[in-house]
Design a protein around this motif. Structure first.
Motif, mmCIF file in Angstrom:
data_model
loop_
_atom_site.group_PDB
_atom_site.id
_atom_site.type_symbol
_atom_site.label_atom_id
_atom_site.label_comp_id
_atom_site.label_asym_id
_atom_site.label_seq_id
_atom_site.Cartn_x
_atom_site.Cartn_y
_atom_site.Cartn_z
ATOM 1 N N ALA A 1 0.836 -1.199 0.000
ATOM 2 C CA ALA A 1 0.000 0.000 0.000
ATOM 3 C C ALA A 1 0.873 1.252 0.000
ATOM 4 O O ALA A 1 0.587 2.224 -0.721
ATOM 5 C CB ALA A 1 -0.922 -0.004 1.222
ATOM 6 N N LEU A 2 1.947 1.212 0.781
ATOM 7 C CA LEU A 2 2.888 2.330 0.763
ATOM 8 C C LEU A 2 3.542 2.466 -0.603
ATOM 9 O O LEU A 2 3.755 3.572 -1.102
ATOM 10 C CB LEU A 2 3.959 2.125 1.837
ATOM 11 C CG LEU A 2 3.493 2.286 3.288
ATOM 12 C CD1 LEU A 2 4.602 1.857 4.243
ATOM 13 C CD2 LEU A 2 3.080 3.717 3.569
ATOM 14 N N GLY A 3 3.856 1.306 -1.209
ATOM 15 C CA GLY A 3 4.448 1.348 -2.545
ATOM 16 C C GLY A 3 3.510 1.956 -3.565
ATOM 17 O O GLY A 3 3.937 2.704 -4.456
ATOM 18 N N ASP B 1 12.747 -8.271 -18.409
ATOM 19 C CA ASP B 1 12.003 -7.358 -19.283
ATOM 20 C C ASP B 1 12.330 -5.902 -18.940
ATOM 21 O O ASP B 1 12.635 -5.089 -19.824
ATOM 22 C CB ASP B 1 10.499 -7.625 -19.201
ATOM 23 C CG ASP B 1 9.988 -7.792 -17.778
ATOM 24 O OD1 ASP B 1 10.775 -7.612 -16.828
ATOM 25 O OD2 ASP B 1 8.784 -8.111 -17.616
ATOM 26 N N LEU B 2 12.307 -5.573 -17.641
ATOM 27 C CA LEU B 2 12.612 -4.203 -17.237
ATOM 28 C C LEU B 2 14.079 -3.852 -17.432
ATOM 29 O O LEU B 2 14.431 -2.678 -17.541
ATOM 30 C CB LEU B 2 12.217 -3.988 -15.774
ATOM 31 C CG LEU B 2 10.722 -3.817 -15.504
ATOM 32 C CD1 LEU B 2 10.456 -3.743 -14.017
ATOM 33 C CD2 LEU B 2 10.183 -2.585 -16.207
ATOM 34 N N GLY C 1 8.235 3.560 -18.584
ATOM 35 C CA GLY C 1 7.370 3.963 -17.488
ATOM 36 C C GLY C 1 6.017 3.287 -17.524
ATOM 37 O O GLY C 1 5.484 2.854 -16.494
ATOM 38 N N LEU C 2 5.417 3.163 -18.710
ATOM 39 C CA LEU C 2 4.128 2.489 -18.843
ATOM 40 C C LEU C 2 4.228 1.020 -18.454
ATOM 41 O O LEU C 2 3.372 0.481 -17.736
ATOM 42 C CB LEU C 2 3.620 2.621 -20.284
ATOM 43 C CG LEU C 2 3.237 4.021 -20.754
ATOM 44 C CD1 LEU C 2 2.945 4.016 -22.248
ATOM 45 C CD2 LEU C 2 2.033 4.545 -19.974
ATOM 46 N N TYR C 3 5.273 0.369 -18.929
ATOM 47 C CA TYR C 3 5.432 -1.054 -18.617
ATOM 48 C C TYR C 3 5.783 -1.254 -17.141
ATOM 49 O O TYR C 3 5.345 -2.225 -16.517
ATOM 50 C CB TYR C 3 6.504 -1.667 -19.514
ATOM 51 C CG TYR C 3 6.575 -3.173 -19.401
ATOM 52 C CD1 TYR C 3 5.598 -3.969 -19.979
ATOM 53 C CD2 TYR C 3 7.611 -3.795 -18.715
ATOM 54 C CE1 TYR C 3 5.645 -5.349 -19.871
ATOM 55 C CE2 TYR C 3 7.677 -5.167 -18.609
ATOM 56 C CZ TYR C 3 6.684 -5.944 -19.183
ATOM 57 O OH TYR C 3 6.744 -7.316 -19.066
ATOM 58 N N SER D 1 4.504 -3.438 -11.888
ATOM 59 C CA SER D 1 4.403 -3.204 -10.447
ATOM 60 C C SER D 1 3.024 -3.581 -9.928
ATOM 61 O O SER D 1 2.895 -4.133 -8.822
ATOM 62 C CB SER D 1 4.721 -1.741 -10.124
ATOM 63 O OG SER D 1 3.739 -0.872 -10.667
ATOM 64 N N LEU D 2 1.982 -3.315 -10.693
ATOM 65 C CA LEU D 2 0.635 -3.696 -10.264
ATOM 66 C C LEU D 2 0.440 -5.205 -10.300
ATOM 67 O O LEU D 2 -0.139 -5.798 -9.381
ATOM 68 C CB LEU D 2 -0.402 -3.004 -11.149
ATOM 69 C CG LEU D 2 -0.537 -1.494 -10.968
ATOM 70 C CD1 LEU D 2 -1.525 -0.909 -11.978
ATOM 71 C CD2 LEU D 2 -0.962 -1.142 -9.548
ATOM 72 N N SER D 3 0.912 -5.866 -11.355
ATOM 73 C CA SER D 3 0.790 -7.329 -11.414
ATOM 74 C C SER D 3 1.634 -7.994 -10.324
ATOM 75 O O SER D 3 1.290 -9.058 -9.819
ATOM 76 C CB SER D 3 1.214 -7.842 -12.795
ATOM 77 O OG SER D 3 2.602 -7.693 -12.990
ATOM 78 N N TRP D 4 2.704 -7.315 -9.952
ATOM 79 C CA TRP D 4 3.627 -7.898 -8.970
ATOM 80 C C TRP D 4 3.097 -7.804 -7.548
ATOM 81 O O TRP D 4 3.676 -8.366 -6.623
ATOM 82 C CB TRP D 4 5.000 -7.233 -9.078
ATOM 83 C CG TRP D 4 6.106 -8.197 -8.847
ATOM 84 C CD1 TRP D 4 6.982 -8.220 -7.803
ATOM 85 C CD2 TRP D 4 6.466 -9.311 -9.669
ATOM 86 N NE1 TRP D 4 7.855 -9.267 -7.924
ATOM 87 C CE2 TRP D 4 7.556 -9.952 -9.065
ATOM 88 C CE3 TRP D 4 5.960 -9.817 -10.870
ATOM 89 C CZ2 TRP D 4 8.142 -11.078 -9.621
ATOM 90 C CZ3 TRP D 4 6.551 -10.944 -11.414
ATOM 91 C CH2 TRP D 4 7.624 -11.548 -10.791
#
Length: 455
Positions: free
Chosen positions: A33-35, A243-244, A257-259, A264-267
């Motif tokens: 949540a902080l992230g 990938d990153l 930035g988009l990827y 980050s959301l999937s992670w």
């Protein structure tokens, strides 16, 4: 065929772990949540280009730290879980091993950064070079946290993992309010909080174990375990983050930035399960064969959590990204949806791989992530330039799926368990919310004695 996984003894030794597991998941959820808050601040303040530059710097250095860490965290966790008297000797021995590795990692990073950040501005390359010494901090932090896990001190482990994102979020907010939030300032904050966590962990361990005399025999034993895990660590890091790491060399910062937002959301799903998997390994190691029940129960809980979070993110991706991050990140929604199925399966795989570590099968665990690494590397080289971030998302999901299928097969072979024990019990899943709430409440009745050491 499932001897040792049922009965009163298994229930008793599992109660304490369940409490630690729930606490770890809740702390990880708070950390995420902080992230998310810091991610929103970054997105709203410096936009896709700034987020891409920050991601390029932090991910590159983090990857180099993982690659040169030699799996020391898993090795010392396993060794200390089996012999609590070895703490001081493990600490001093591994510090001597890691210091020259840190120097080599920094030198390697200096040479590779121009290639890894080929599509980025000169300012980003210079900032990444200034951040290179943090590789040493990353290596030593992995050692310290591994020893804390080996102590079964999950409370301190969770606290240390919470300190860094909490401090980062606080300092980011202060910089934003003061009007001084930049990519450079964000990197400085990350470095400061990483250093603080390392110092606190080191003080805690020195007070607990002291600084023992370096032990060459113990070093050889744990290095051998570490080397067998290192293929899994390298393969896992490459499967998760290649990938990153590669995208900044082929695509502009806006696409990075988009990827980065989509990953980050999937992670979020993987991060929750990884927290649980982290405590699975030392707890299952100490319990021996009865620890297999912890692995299987954790696997089923991971599928339940992953399915719930993944399904919600899949359905509401467009709305959530638009409301939270702004219209400039709308193109992150489709890559996110492509990544989610693989993220759920990779989350489950992390539980099984840590179960293999507890079975003293680190090299066996390596095979799953090495296969994922090969698929990731080949797929990105073939399709990234023409397919962009959508191709990267598809390749990642295929690789994650392969890792799970391989991990499940290898764990079944290592334990001799039938396939049916891997399937979730519908009654258990239906009762899961109530049981988690009960475990989260302090109650002497749920406390359980520690299981026997070893197998």
């Amino acid at each position: 065929m499932l001897k040792g996984l049922t009965g009163r003894k298994a229930a008793a030794i599992g109660g304490g772990f369940a409490r630690h597991g729930v606490t770890t998941v809740l702390v990880t959820a708070a950390t995420m949540a902080l992230g998310l808050l810091t991610g929103i601040l970054v997105a709203r303040t410096i936009g896709p280009e700034g987020r891409g530059a920050l991601t390029a710097v932090l991910t590159t250095i983090q990857m180099l730290g993982w690659l040169f860490g030699m799996g020391c965290g898993k090795a010392v966790t396993y060794a200390l879980s089996r012999d609590h008297s070895a703490g001081g000797r493990l600490l001093s021995t591994w510090v001597l091993i890691l210091l020259p590795l840190a120097g080599l990692a920094i030198a390697t990073g200096y040479l590779l950064l121009p290639l890894l950040l080929a599509a980025q501005p000169v300012q980003t390359l210079e900032l990444a070079r200034l951040y290179l010494p943090m590789i040493a901090m990353a290596l030593l932090a992995e050692l310290m946290l591994g020893l804390i896990l080996g102590d079964q001190d999950f409370r301190s482990f969770n606290a240390l993992n919470f300190i860094q994102p909490a401090g980062v979020a606080t300092l980011y907010a202060i910089l934003w309010v003061a009007g001084h939030f930049t990519v450079e300032a964000a990197v400085i904050v990350q470095a400061a909080m990483s250093t603080l966590v390392l110092v606190v962990a080191t003080v805690l361990l020195v007070r607990r174990h002291g600084i023992g005399r370096p032990d060459p025999a113990l070093g050889r034993q744990t290095v051998w375990y570490a080397l067998r895990t290192h293929g899994d660590v390298v393969g896992g890091v490459i499967t998760q983050r290649l990938d990153l790491l590669i995208i900044p060399a082929f695509l502009p910062a806006v696409q990075v930035g988009l990827y980065a937002l989509a990953t980050s959301l999937s992670w979020l799903i993987v991060s929750l399960s990884s927290a649980l998997a982290t405590v699975v390994m030392p707890a299952a190691t100490r319990r021996g064969q009865s620890g297999r029940a912890l692995v299987l129960n954790s696997l089923q809980v991971t599928f339940a959590i992953g399915g719930l979070l993944g399904g919600g993110l899949f359905v509401f991706a467009d709305i959530a990204i638009g409301l939270v991050y702004g219209a400039s990140f709308a193109d992150s929604a489709l890559p996110l949806r492509l990544l989610l199925p693989g993220a759920v399966l990779y989350a489950a795989a992390s539980i099984l791989l840590n179960g293999l570590y507890a079975e003293n099968r680190p090299f066996t665990a390596t095979m799953a992530n090495l296969l994922g690494m090969l698929v990731t590397l080949g797929g990105l080289l073939l399709f990234l330039r023409s397919g962009g971030i959508l191709a990267a998302a598809i390749v990642s999901t295929v690789a994650y799926t392969l890792v799970f299928a391989t991990a499940a097969t290898l764990y079944r072979r290592a334990t001799g368990l039938p396939w049916r024990v891997f399937l979730p019990d519908p009654a258990i899943l239906a009762a899961l919310p109530r049981r988690l709430l009960a475990l989260a409440k302090p109650s002497p009745a749920t406390a359980a004695p520690a299981g026997p050491a070893g197998k």
